[in-house]
Design a protein around this motif. Structure first.
Motif, PDB file in Angstrom:
ATOM      1  N   LYS A 195       0.158  13.254  -2.476  1.00 31.46           N
ATOM      2  CA  LYS A 195      -0.169  13.864  -3.509  1.00 31.46           C
ATOM      3  C   LYS A 195      -0.139  12.791  -4.708  1.00 31.46           C
ATOM      4  O   LYS A 195       0.564  11.753  -4.902  1.00 31.46           O
ATOM      5  CB  LYS A 195       1.053  14.743  -4.026  1.00 31.46           C
ATOM      6  CG  LYS A 195       1.085  15.379  -5.223  1.00 31.46           C
ATOM      7  CD  LYS A 195       0.698  16.791  -5.423  1.00 31.46           C
ATOM      8  CE  LYS A 195       1.104  17.340  -6.552  1.00 31.46           C
ATOM      9  NZ  LYS A 195      -0.137  18.590  -6.601  1.00 31.46           N
TER      10      LYS A 195
ATOM     11  N   LEU B 280      -1.298  12.099  -8.672  1.00 31.92           N
ATOM     12  CA  LEU B 280      -0.876  12.506 -10.069  1.00 31.92           C
ATOM     13  C   LEU B 280      -1.749  11.542 -11.169  1.00 31.92           C
ATOM     14  O   LEU B 280      -1.306  10.177 -10.935  1.00 31.92           O
ATOM     15  CB  LEU B 280       0.340  12.663 -10.504  1.00 31.92           C
ATOM     16  CG  LEU B 280       1.106  13.657  -9.725  1.00 31.92           C
ATOM     17  CD1 LEU B 280       2.802  13.652 -10.182  1.00 31.92           C
ATOM     18  CD2 LEU B 280       0.555  15.025  -9.713  1.00 31.92           C
TER      19      LEU B 280
ATOM     20  N   ASP C 108      -4.013  15.524  -2.304  1.00 31.88           N
ATOM     21  CA  ASP C 108      -4.345  16.401  -3.304  1.00 31.88           C
ATOM     22  C   ASP C 108      -4.242  15.759  -4.749  1.00 31.88           C
ATOM     23  O   ASP C 108      -3.201  14.962  -4.810  1.00 31.88           O
ATOM     24  CB  ASP C 108      -3.210  17.375  -3.257  1.00 31.88           C
ATOM     25  CG  ASP C 108      -3.322  18.469  -4.264  1.00 31.88           C
ATOM     26  OD1 ASP C 108      -4.439  18.939  -4.609  1.00 31.88           O
ATOM     27  OD2 ASP C 108      -2.284  19.205  -4.954  1.00 31.88           O
TER      28      ASP C 108
ATOM     29  N   ASN D 131     -13.046  17.273  -9.707  1.00 31.91           N
ATOM     30  CA  ASN D 131     -13.547  17.866  -8.408  1.00 31.91           C
ATOM     31  C   ASN D 131     -14.055  17.005  -7.488  1.00 31.91           C
ATOM     32  O   ASN D 131     -13.923  16.769  -6.304  1.00 31.91           O
ATOM     33  CB  ASN D 131     -14.274  19.020  -8.386  1.00 31.91           C
ATOM     34  CG  ASN D 131     -13.530  20.187  -9.055  1.00 31.91           C
ATOM     35  OD1 ASN D 131     -12.304  20.361  -8.837  1.00 31.91           O
ATOM     36  ND2 ASN D 131     -14.122  21.261  -9.551  1.00 31.91           N
TER      37      ASN D 131
ATOM     38  N   ASP E 263      -4.362  15.665  -8.751  1.00 28.34           N
ATOM     39  CA  ASP E 263      -4.126  16.498  -9.720  1.00 28.34           C
ATOM     40  C   ASP E 263      -3.930  15.761 -11.096  1.00 28.34           C
ATOM     41  O   ASP E 263      -3.429  14.471 -10.993  1.00 28.34           O
ATOM     42  CB  ASP E 263      -2.643  17.238  -9.708  1.00 28.34           C
ATOM     43  CG  ASP E 263      -2.822  18.510  -8.794  1.00 28.34           C
ATOM     44  OD1 ASP E 263      -3.889  19.201  -8.915  1.00 28.34           O
ATOM     45  OD2 ASP E 263      -1.977  18.803  -8.159  1.00 28.34           O
TER      46      ASP E 263
ATOM     47  N   ARG F  50     -11.528  14.455  -6.552  1.00 22.31           N
ATOM     48  CA  ARG F  50     -11.043  15.118  -5.211  1.00 22.31           C
ATOM     49  C   ARG F  50     -11.740  14.973  -3.890  1.00 22.31           C
ATOM     50  O   ARG F  50     -11.071  14.624  -2.827  1.00 22.31           O
ATOM     51  CB  ARG F  50     -10.545  16.649  -5.766  1.00 22.31           C
ATOM     52  CG  ARG F  50      -9.365  16.740  -6.613  1.00 22.31           C
ATOM     53  CD  ARG F  50      -9.161  18.141  -7.184  1.00 22.31           C
ATOM     54  NE  ARG F  50      -8.153  18.189  -8.158  1.00 22.31           N
ATOM     55  CZ  ARG F  50      -8.488  19.161  -9.050  1.00 22.31           C
ATOM     56  NH1 ARG F  50      -9.150  19.862  -9.129  1.00 22.31           N
ATOM     57  NH2 ARG F  50      -7.405  19.245 -10.017  1.00 22.31           N
TER      58      ARG F  50
END
Length: 92
Positions: free
Chosen positions: A46, A48, A86, A68, A88, A71
């Motif tokens: 993950k 961030l 992932d 996007n 974010d 990502r």
């Protein structure tokens, strides 16, 4: 971006990859913070992203196109290594 090859296994530093991309998008590079956490299992990462309030729009982009794309690049690197990632953005 740092890539390590141990035997036939590829290890990608997703934090460095995302940090490099984001720092080249924003106006306040010193405010960029990228944090990497382990997910539910070892193969899930993950990432961030925290940026200055003025730069959030630059990282997200129109209709989320920029975030996007970030990502997509991270996920493409993860597929080669057999991992999941992932990404974010955190808005404070």
């Amino acid at each position: 971006m740092t890539v390590f090859c141990i035997g036939a296994t590829l290890m990608v530093n997703y934090k460095e990859l995302v940090e490099f991309i984001v720092k080249n998008l924003v106006t306040q590079t010193e405010a960029v913070e990228v944090e990497s956490n382990e997910g539910k299992n070892e193969s899930m990462k993950k990432i961030l992203i925290r940026v200055a309030h003025e730069d959030v729009g630059r990282v997200i982009g129109k209709r989320g196109a920029t975030i996007n794309a970030i990502r997509l690049l991270a996920k493409a690197a993860a597929v080669k290594a057999g991992e999941r990632v992932d990404v974010d953005i955190v808005e404070d």
